[in-house]
Design a protein around this motif. Sequence first.
Motif, mmCIF file in Angstrom:
data_model
loop_
_atom_site.group_PDB
_atom_site.id
_atom_site.type_symbol
_atom_site.label_atom_id
_atom_site.label_comp_id
_atom_site.label_asym_id
_atom_site.label_seq_id
_atom_site.Cartn_x
_atom_site.Cartn_y
_atom_site.Cartn_z
ATOM 1 N N ALA A 15 -9.525 -2.966 -0.973
ATOM 2 C CA ALA A 15 -8.669 -1.989 -1.659
ATOM 3 C C ALA A 15 -8.176 -2.554 -2.988
ATOM 4 C CB ALA A 15 -7.489 -1.592 -0.771
ATOM 5 N N LEU B 229 0.825 -1.212 0.000
ATOM 6 C CA LEU B 229 0.000 0.000 0.000
ATOM 7 C C LEU B 229 0.858 1.261 0.000
ATOM 8 C CD1 LEU B 229 -2.665 -1.216 2.554
ATOM 9 C CD2 LEU B 229 -3.130 -0.633 0.160
ATOM 10 N N TRP C 178 1.670 0.614 -4.640
ATOM 11 C CA TRP C 178 0.284 0.774 -5.057
ATOM 12 C C TRP C 178 0.164 1.703 -6.257
ATOM 13 C CZ3 TRP C 178 -2.637 -2.774 -3.250
ATOM 14 C CH2 TRP C 178 -4.022 -2.686 -3.380
ATOM 15 N N ARG D 25 -5.743 6.345 -5.910
ATOM 16 C CA ARG D 25 -6.046 5.762 -4.603
ATOM 17 C C ARG D 25 -7.382 6.272 -4.111
ATOM 18 N NH1 ARG D 25 0.100 6.448 -2.312
ATOM 19 N NH2 ARG D 25 0.964 4.959 -3.790
ATOM 20 N N TYR E 276 -8.495 2.270 -0.188
ATOM 21 C CA TYR E 276 -7.043 2.324 0.001
ATOM 22 C C TYR E 276 -6.717 2.939 1.361
ATOM 23 C CZ TYR E 276 -2.348 4.256 -0.155
ATOM 24 O OH TYR E 276 -1.064 4.593 0.170
#
Length: 85
Positions: free
Chosen positions: A77, A38, A42, A46, A50
């Motif tokens: 997420a 994350l 990622w 977002r 997230y």
Amino acid sequence: MNMIIMTSGVRWSEPVYLRIGYGMPERIRSPKDALNHLLFRWPTVRGEKYSSARHICSAAEGNSLLHNEARMAFVEACVEADVLD
């Protein structure tokens, strides 16, 4: 008496598989692994899921009672970012 719980070596009973972009599929096994992805791997877009997953995975580092909740939030997420493999 104080009890200290070390969670760094704890893994989820079922890993989460994801693929970011055109990369290889990756297996995420713990809140620590999830938080690492994350924060550092990622996609740039977002959303709300997230932020929730990042918060819960971070909290789960010191609280083993949050491990299942962290996994569920991370999966949400992944769905939101369309990276679930």
